[in-house]
Design a protein around this motif. Structure first.
Motif, short mmCIF file in Angstrom:
data_model
loop_
_atom_site.label_atom_id
_atom_site.label_comp_id
_atom_site.label_asym_id
_atom_site.label_seq_id
_atom_site.Cartn_x
_atom_site.Cartn_y
_atom_site.Cartn_z
N UNK A 279 0.81 -1.22 0.00
CA UNK A 279 0.00 0.00 0.00
C UNK A 279 0.85 1.27 0.00
N UNK A 280 1.93 1.25 0.78
CA UNK A 280 2.76 2.47 0.88
C UNK A 280 3.40 2.84 -0.45
N UNK A 281 3.52 1.87 -1.34
CA UNK A 281 4.16 2.14 -2.63
C UNK A 281 3.18 2.69 -3.67
N UNK A 282 1.90 2.47 -3.48
CA UNK A 282 0.95 2.85 -4.54
C UNK A 282 -0.10 3.88 -4.09
N UNK A 283 -0.20 4.15 -2.80
CA UNK A 283 -1.23 5.07 -2.31
C UNK A 283 -0.85 6.52 -2.57
N UNK A 284 -1.74 7.25 -3.23
CA UNK A 284 -1.52 8.67 -3.48
C UNK A 284 -1.72 9.44 -2.17
N UNK A 285 -0.80 10.32 -1.81
CA UNK A 285 -0.84 10.95 -0.47
C UNK A 285 -2.04 11.85 -0.22
N UNK A 286 -2.67 12.40 -1.25
CA UNK A 286 -3.80 13.30 -1.02
C UNK A 286 -5.04 12.84 -1.80
N UNK A 287 -5.27 11.54 -1.80
CA UNK A 287 -6.43 10.99 -2.50
C UNK A 287 -7.22 10.14 -1.49
N UNK B 232 -4.75 -4.97 10.09
CA UNK B 232 -4.64 -6.18 9.28
C UNK B 232 -4.49 -5.84 7.80
N UNK B 233 -5.13 -4.77 7.35
CA UNK B 233 -5.11 -4.42 5.93
C UNK B 233 -4.05 -3.37 5.59
N UNK B 234 -3.19 -3.06 6.54
CA UNK B 234 -2.23 -1.96 6.34
C UNK B 234 -1.30 -2.18 5.15
N UNK B 235 -1.00 -3.42 4.81
CA UNK B 235 -0.12 -3.69 3.67
C UNK B 235 -0.87 -3.60 2.34
N UNK B 236 -2.19 -3.65 2.41
CA UNK B 236 -2.99 -3.66 1.18
C UNK B 236 -3.58 -2.29 0.85
N UNK C 21 -13.09 -9.76 -11.22
CA UNK C 21 -11.95 -8.87 -11.00
C UNK C 21 -10.66 -9.66 -11.16
N UNK C 22 -9.56 -8.93 -11.20
CA UNK C 22 -8.24 -9.55 -11.20
C UNK C 22 -8.10 -10.44 -9.96
N UNK C 23 -7.36 -11.53 -10.08
CA UNK C 23 -7.23 -12.51 -9.00
C UNK C 23 -6.76 -11.88 -7.69
N UNK C 24 -5.76 -10.98 -7.77
CA UNK C 24 -5.24 -10.37 -6.54
C UNK C 24 -6.31 -9.50 -5.87
N UNK C 25 -7.14 -8.85 -6.65
CA UNK C 25 -8.22 -8.05 -6.06
C UNK C 25 -9.29 -8.96 -5.44
N UNK C 26 -9.55 -10.09 -6.08
CA UNK C 26 -10.50 -11.04 -5.49
C UNK C 26 -9.98 -11.58 -4.17
N UNK C 27 -8.70 -11.87 -4.12
CA UNK C 27 -8.11 -12.38 -2.88
C UNK C 27 -8.12 -11.30 -1.79
N UNK C 28 -7.96 -10.04 -2.20
CA UNK C 28 -8.07 -8.95 -1.23
C UNK C 28 -9.49 -8.93 -0.65
N UNK C 29 -10.48 -9.14 -1.48
CA UNK C 29 -11.86 -9.24 -1.01
C UNK C 29 -11.98 -10.29 0.11
N UNK C 30 -11.35 -11.42 -0.11
CA UNK C 30 -11.43 -12.51 0.87
C UNK C 30 -10.69 -12.15 2.15
N UNK C 31 -9.54 -11.47 2.03
CA UNK C 31 -8.81 -11.08 3.25
C UNK C 31 -9.64 -10.12 4.09
N UNK C 32 -10.38 -9.23 3.41
CA UNK C 32 -11.23 -8.29 4.14
C UNK C 32 -12.37 -9.04 4.83
N UNK C 33 -13.10 -9.82 4.05
CA UNK C 33 -14.32 -10.45 4.54
C UNK C 33 -14.07 -11.52 5.59
N UNK C 34 -13.01 -12.31 5.40
CA UNK C 34 -12.81 -13.47 6.26
C UNK C 34 -11.76 -13.27 7.35
#
Length: 588
Positions: A107-115, A175-179, A238-251
């Motif tokens: 997340x720290x590599x792709x998050x826009x600082x003022x978005x 838990x989601x800080x890396x994503x 969605x892309x597989x990595x985004x689907x897996x992110x969905x699962x990390x959030x939900x479960x």
């Protein structure tokens, strides 16, 4: 002289006939009075009764014990079965897999600082849960910081709870800080609070949809946007990595707040103290659901007027043909029908059942047949005191969260509709070991229930087993690529190919040995109970429902992991409407 005598004799005979007629009439009147005393008039006995119930259920149960000539005898036990009714077959070969791939940047590599992205959820607890899960993915797509979602406090349920009252917000963020970067509230701009620009996105908005519409607004509107009425606003595909992110959030990331979690665990413990195993039943036989379904449950004018009054709440609700709705499988089973289905599937009268339900239409009279089949009948109100439930009683979402926990922890989960709670729990149970999740095949079962008194129990039970194939929560139950992702998280269900291959090889080796020994006329007994071969895998039935367009394409990521999904049919529980109260009614 002869004529007067004949007249006198005629009158005498006529008088005798009158006396006989009077005696017969009197007897009939007494008999009518006697029958009237024991059998009141229809007006006096008018009450709610279920479709096609000419005889009371108690009489049927009594006859099944005492009348050996009765055709449909309901046994008290589940009978001897060739399967374990408390677990899913072959579940050991499948597991939940939601870790990010190496190419999924931090997340720290792709998050826009003022978005910044804020969302406002919609509906009841479980509908809001889908919105929260999808909001994290939407923020990741936009490379934005997510503001902790706002819960719906204005819909039908009128629940004033906020995110921190329901979920553990600190765990959610960490838990989601890396994503995805998540903050509790928007930062201030100088001396003022930052007010985001509000908008809505279409249903099942794709990744490209968010980039083409929401991102442009973010860039033009001071980099802060709030998406309102956020539910089912993200595509299934969605892309597989985004689907897996969905699962990390939900479960994993969405954990209930400690007070809810502790009370839920206590309820589960009390069910476990009563029995080693228990069934959780999401009955969903409340007046609002029956009214929306447009189904007829045999209550006559009284039922029609009561449910009709509820139907007037929805301006967009069309009048349905009750018989057609039942034929299409859109009517919830009655509590009695649910009980008969479970008994036919092998669950005896000693099984303990936890019922997650609101006010049941018809009250105790409606529940009586189910309780006669399963006397060990519980709810949170019967295994906890009002004092213990006190802090939750005024909040529908918190009460729903307690039911969610007890249902999630159950050995077998049974749903009587396909609403949000049913779908989310079905997905969780697949992810965490394919714990049985039974959904009645209502479209096929309705004819069987209508004709059950014309067959033996053995015939009825056999038919139930046949019709419920594909609706039991088993691995590889139906063909992949169907249904809502929250119910069928196929990308996050992986197959242990090595273990499965080994068992298949062992099975083939045993079969070859049997053939070789048979050719030598030797007799060998082999225990294949735990073998996994091609014959063990249920076929994938072709259902009548249309495939979800978002699930039809091949996996764009090219992932090498094998993943599966189950099918869900369209029914009243899956209807999504822009009418707020309607959505809230259907949300859980």
């Amino acid at each position: 002289m002869a004529l007067p005598r004949r007249r006198k004799l005629h009158y005498h005979r006529l008088g005798s006939l009158v006396q006989v007629a009077s005696a017969i009439s009197g007897t009939l009147l007494l008999l009518f009075a006697f029958l009237s005393f024991f059998f009141p008039s229809p007006d006096e006995s008018e009450h709610f009764h279920l479709r096609h119930r000419q005889t009371s259920f108690n009489a049927v149960v009594k006859d099944s014990v005492s009348d050996r000539n009765s055709v449909f005898k309901i046994p008290s036990t589940g009978g001897k079965l060739d399967r374990d009714i408390w677990s899913s077959k072959n579940a050991k070969f499948f597991y939940g897999c939601s870790n990010a791939s190496a190419r999924f940047a931090k997340a720290e590599a792709i998050t826009h600082p003022t978005r910044y992205l804020a969302i406002a959820t919609s509906g009841g607890l479980n509908q809001q849960r889908t919105g929260i899960t999808d909001a994290v993915v939407a923020a990741r797509i936009l490379n934005a910081t997510l503001v902790v979602p706002k819960l719906d406090q204005k819909s039908f349920w009128k629940d004033a709870s906020d995110f921190t009252d329901i979920f553990d917000v600190d765990w959610f963020i960490s838990f989601l800080s890396k994503d995805v970067k998540i903050i509790k509230q928007l930062p201030k701009r100088g001396w003022r609070t930052w007010t985001p620009y509000t908008m809505r996105v279409p249903r099942k908005c794709s990744e490209r949809c968010y980039l083409n519409h929401v991102l442009l607004v973010l860039l033009k509107r001071h980099n802060a946007v709030q998406l309102n009425k956020f539910d089912y606003r993200l595509a299934n595909r969605l892309d597989t990595d985004l689907q897996k992110l969905r699962c990390r959030v939900n479960y994993h990331a969405l954990q209930f707040a400690n007070p809810i979690l502790e009370m839920g665990k206590m309820l589960v413990q009390r069910m476990r103290m009563r029995s080693k195993h228990y069934i959780a039943l999401h009955l969903r036989f409340e007046p609002d659901m029956l009214a929306f379904s447009g189904c007829d449950y045999g209550g006559g004018e009284k039922e029609k007027n009561e449910l009709g009054a509820i139907q007037k709440r929805w301006k967009t609700l069309h009048k349905n043909n009750p018989d057609k709705e039942r034929r299409q499988g859109r009517c919830p089973l009655t509590p009695e029908e649910v009980g008969l289905m479970l008994r036919a599937l092998g669950y005896g009268s000693d099984v303990h059942i936890y019922v997650a339900s609101g006010e049941v239409y018809g009250g105790e009279e409606t529940l009586r047949p189910l309780k006669a089949l399963f006397p060990n009948f519980y709810s949170k109100d019967t295994i906890a005191t009002n004092e213990e439930l006190g802090q939750f009683l005024s909040f529908s979402s918190r009460m729903a969260a307690l039911d969610f926990i007890v249902c999630d922890e159950s050995d077998v989960f049974v749903t009587n509709n396909n609403g949000n709670m049913a779908r989310i729990l079905a997905g969780r149970r697949k992810y965490f070991g394919h714990k049985p999740a039974i959904r009645p095949n209502a479209k096929k079962l309705y004819r069987l229930f209508l004709s059950r008194n014309n067959m033996t129990w053995e015939e009825f039970s056999s038919r139930i087993h046949t019709l419920q194939k594909g609706f039991m929560g088993e691995p590889k139950e139906v063909r992949p690529g169907r249904g809502e992702f929250h119910e069928n998280p196929s990308t996050c269900i992986c197959e242990d190919s090595e273990a499965m291959g080994k068992v298949k090889a062992d099975s083939r080796h045993k079969k070859h040995r049997k053939l070789d020994d048979s050719s030598r006329k030797d007799v060998m007994v082999s225990d294949d109970q735990n073998d996994y071969d091609d014959n063990d895998v249920p076929e994938w039935p072709d259902l009548d429902e249309d495939e979800d367009e978002d699930e039809e394409e091949e996996d764009e990521s090219g992932s090498k992991e094998k993943h599966l999904s189950n099918v869900t049919g369209s029914d009243y529980g899956t209807v999504i409407s822009d009418e707020p109260e309607l959505e809230a009614m259907l949300s859980d």
